[in-house]
Motif scaffolding. Structure first.
Motif, PDB file in Angstrom:
ATOM      1  N   UNK A 195       0.819  -1.196   0.000  1.00  0.00           N
ATOM      2  CA  UNK A 195       0.000   0.000   0.000  1.00  0.00           C
ATOM      3  C   UNK A 195       0.860   1.255   0.000  1.00  0.00           C
ATOM      4  N   UNK A 213      -4.221   5.641   2.191  1.00  0.00           N
ATOM      5  CA  UNK A 213      -4.937   5.602   3.464  1.00  0.00           C
ATOM      6  C   UNK A 213      -3.904   5.581   4.578  1.00  0.00           C
ATOM      7  N   UNK A 226      -1.870   4.856   7.775  1.00  0.00           N
ATOM      8  CA  UNK A 226      -1.754   3.645   8.577  1.00  0.00           C
ATOM      9  C   UNK A 226      -2.088   3.959  10.030  1.00  0.00           C
ATOM     10  N   UNK A 227      -3.176   3.369  10.506  1.00  0.00           N
ATOM     11  CA  UNK A 227      -3.611   3.690  11.866  1.00  0.00           C
ATOM     12  C   UNK A 227      -2.638   3.223  12.933  1.00  0.00           C
TER      13      UNK A 227
END
Lengths: 343, 343
Positions: free
Chosen positions: A6, A51, A53-54
């Motif tokens: 990703x 997105x 990365x939490x």
DNA sequence: TTGTAAGCGTTATCAG
DNA sequence: CTGATAACGCTTACAA
């Protein structure tokens, strides 16, 4: 390299021709950012489907994007309603709900909660009664610097940290309603000791009678535990009395359903031989026959509001509409109440 | 320095006189470790109360210590039971449960699930019916390399990825029971189209009748949606029939309760005028009057097993007892069934 | 308003 | 069996 896996913040930065930090500012909606730079970065983000990365953010920010729900509750429907309300508020955010049942009664309860909060580094946490009534959980959250909201049947904390209902008031009204119909021998199935909700509901019950100048024998109050089984035992005790009560207020729906069950098992008819009022307005109240008069406890709204309080910092000032803290309950009239019929 | 904040792996390493990596090996129960080294490190860990930081581990390991529960289910009690079962399996582990309701029917459902799984990097995920019946969620998990288990009313996947019940079999037995009591006009309130459970239960119903050589008019099958409201409408339709069915099998308890409700609303008596069998054995079945004969669906056990399947890698080989995949349901006899009484 | 360097606390790589 | 060093992907100083 973006080809592998990703895209990361580095890919965005490189493609947009800015630094990581600038991308970070875009992600975090930093106010001090040139409009055109922001637009440029946002374009790249959209294009490559980046997105954040939490896990990485959690590590750097020292908090997760999780909202916790801590409870030790005997009532399944209530917990589900709370989850539904919270999730509604969290919909379309990056937050997720993490559920943590605990064992009140356990001597390690507070340590368990502490371990949970420290380990997960929640963004915020919601406590359900009866745990929520324990002042120490609030202290714990303050010590840990974690956002919290408590749900309760009376005001226990400041508006920011509380969603409350007015149980005593509405129960007083419900019992007055029974009195106005002519009931004089009214039984109470009380909730468990140590529950603030149980105390509040009992208080409303006693206030209504006191205001009407009625003094009831202690035997008309039976102890329950908010479970069907204890409600059944309590109802049987009350219905064995002679003279029998003509109406019973049960401190929650589960016990009210048990009261109906006990009455019908004896061949009694509701509401002809016995009026029943419950509390909660969970599904069972309207599903059983006859449909049960009960107090509607606006749990879903309370839970939604609680979650919004938790997320208020996140949403920013624009959405700073103050969430309410007091949620009035109301009596729902159905078919389990009628004037007493002396026979 | 340890004085500031919580101790980290560095503190442990320094105090134990080993490298970070060695401490890491202790945490991760690496087999290739000298016993005395391990003991030394463990002593320090215990002494200073070191707890590994889950966020950092999540970042490095590329997965969180979270088990997800994805569902789109109309039945609150069932979801609660599933949560209870899973949490039981996860008790005393470092895993937490993260709940994710989704909107089946939404065109973006699969994308939503994908976003959720990718973002949270779950350790494993459990799907409830009806989402679980969608083959594409399994494909998604395989693609993402994430552990998954599906719950269903029939075998949909390999044992490792499945907990199933034998709905068709047990419903066949239930209807045979009705037949053996003398019932001949038996109504069915079916579950929603697209639910495998609905199909299985209907299949069992039809098999029982076929085996007995009974052919029923199509009008004795009414469609429901697993909700109380649709159950009520379906029951009313069935009870309006002439001649009326003497027994009704409802595909879940909620609709069975609605059937009882509808019957009593008409002044009918259960089981004298109508026998009712439900499915699920949720709380309401035993709480209403008369207590309802129903199929016990061992959801809690299934959920516990599912979570254990998810955690099997984590527990290691010593605990490699193969969890069962098939959970037989059984008919619970209560008071809503009796021989038909022609009147 | 933007960029640089230094973490956040852990694990993987690969050498010893 | 153990350790040095470089990730993991992002944020917080602190500069520029």
């Amino acid at each position: 390299m973006q080809s592998q896996g990703k895209p990361t913040i580095n890919d965005v930065a490189r493609l947009a021709g800015v630094s990581k930090k600038t991308v970070s500012r875009v992600i975090n909606r930093s106010p001090l950012l040139n409009g055109s730079t922001r637009a440029k970065v946002e374009a790249v983000i959209a294009e490559i489907g980046y997105v954040p990365n939490v896990q990485a953010r959690a590590l750097a920010l020292r908090h997760n994007f999780l909202i916790g729900l801590v409870h030790d509750n005997p009532n399944a429907q209530m917990v589900m309603n709370v989850q539904a309300g919270m999730l509604e508020a969290m919909r379309d955010t990056e937050f997720e709900l993490i559920v943590r049942p605990i064992d009140r009664g356990s001597s390690t309860m507070l340590q368990d909660i502490r371990a949970f909060l420290e380990r997960q580094r929640l963004y915020g946490v919601m406590f359900l009664p009866p745990v929520s009534e324990n002042e120490m959980v609030a202290d714990l959250c303050r010590e840990l610097g974690i956002r919290y909201v408590r749900m309760g049947s009376a005001t226990l904390d400041s508006a920011k940290h509380m969603v409350a209902s007015n149980d005593a008031d509405v129960v007083r009204d419900a019992v007055k309603h029974l009195l106005s119909l002519g009931h004089r021998r009214i039984g109470l199935i009380a909730g468990p000791h140590g529950f603030r909700s149980a105390r509040e509901r009992r208080k409303g019950f006693e206030e209504a009678l006191a205001e009407a100048g009625i003094k009831l024998p202690r035997s008309l109050i039976a102890d329950g535990n908010y479970t069907f089984e204890t409600g059944l035992a309590a109802a049987d005790r009350l219905l064995d009395l002679s003279p029998r009560p003509t109406a019973i207020f049960a401190s929650n729906d589960e016990m009210a359903a048990a009261t109906l069950h006990a009455a019908m098992r004896r061949g009694m008819t509701v509401p002809e031989n016995l009026s029943i009022i419950g509390f909660d307005d969970t599904a069972i109240a309207s599903h059983i026959w006859p449909p049960m008069t009960t107090v509607h406890w606006p749990i879903i709204s309370m839970a939604r509001s609680a979650a919004l309080k938790l997320l208020t910092d996140f949403f920013g000032d624009d959405q700073a509409v103050e969430e309410p803290s007091l949620f009035p309950s109301t009596l729902i009239h159905r078919a389990s109440v009628a004037p007493p019929r002396e026979d």
